[in-house]
Scaffold this active site. Structure first.
Site, PDB file in Angstrom:
ATOM      1  CE  LYS A 176      -3.834   1.914   2.739  1.00  0.00           C
ATOM      2  NZ  LYS A 176      -4.572   1.766   4.013  1.00  0.00           N
TER       3      LYS A 176
ATOM      4  CG  HIS B  78      -3.277   5.009   0.106  1.00  0.00           C
ATOM      5  ND1 HIS B  78      -3.173   4.010  -0.840  1.00  0.00           N
ATOM      6  CD2 HIS B  78      -4.431   4.772   0.784  1.00  0.00           C
ATOM      7  CE1 HIS B  78      -4.242   3.220  -0.757  1.00  0.00           C
ATOM      8  NE2 HIS B  78      -5.013   3.655   0.227  1.00  0.00           N
TER       9      HIS B  78
END
Length: 217
Positions: free
Chosen positions: A103, A105
């Site tokens: 991921k 963010h």
């Protein structure tokens, strides 16, 4: 749960229809007389009992570890449940797991939960090709932590490409122990005590003779 938890686990897996007998094709193309799928422990009560068996196996092995890690996807519910089971036994340990895709963010990264630190025990359902273990070991080492072992539900004690089983290959390659709640030896011992299982015992014995490995020293 008694000290004879390995036999109890086999009985539990059979009752839950997680361990079935018949004729099943393995990933290696072999016709196996039994099939085990830990993904079929899919309700709260069975997952709770499964985690208790994992905790028993970990404590019985005496392996030293600081935290638990569960590889996605099957290892995610397992590692959380095992952490709870160990806490109920008086051992409160941290745990984490990974996502398949990193991921970029929010909190970012590929690992969710506690930071990977110290000696990390990997919790998974089975070891087949060893791909999940390899990825887990790489993640743990990338965080400068130490992979200290793998614990699985059932060790099939079955040769892979060479003379070693998948669990033995992991031990040899990464110099760490592979623990299991039960092994093929435990399954055979269980079948030997039940007269209604005699046909299954014969088939499993023949399969073991053809593809099996010697138990860990």
């Amino acid at each position: 749960m008694s000290a004879n938890f390995r036999r109890e686990f086999i009985q539990f897996a059979v009752t839950q229809k997680v361990l079935c007998f018949g004729e099943f094709k393995t990933k290696a193309g072999r016709l196996s007389p039994y099939f085990f799928d830990a993904g079929l422990f899919f309700d709260g009560h069975s997952l709770q009992r499964l985690a208790q068996f994992y905790a028993k196996a970990i404590v019985a092995a005496g392996v030293e570890f600081d935290m638990l890690f569960g590889p996605a996807y099957k290892g995610i519910p397992l590692v959380a449940a095992v952490a709870i089971a160990l806490a109920n036994e008086g051992r409160n340990v941290r745990y984490s797991f990974n996502r398949k895709e990193e991921k970029d963010h929010g909190e970012g990264g590929s690992v969710i939960g506690a930071p990977l630190e110290g000696r990390v025990l990997i919790v998974d359902d089975v070891i087949s090709a060893g791909t999940s273990v390899r990825h887990s070991v790489n993640l743990i080492k990338a965080s400068r932590a130490i992979p200290c072992g793998v614990v699985i539900a059932l060790d099939r004690m079955e040769r892979v490409a060479g003379e070693l089983s998948a669990a033995q290959e992991v031990e040899q390659l990464y110099r760490m122990p592979t623990l299991s709640i039960a092994t093929l030896d435990d399954l055979i011992a269980y079948l030997q005590t039940d007269k209604t299982m005699i046909s299954n015992l014969t088939a499993v014995d023949k399969y073991r003779e053809k593809y099996g490995v010697v138990a860990h020293a």
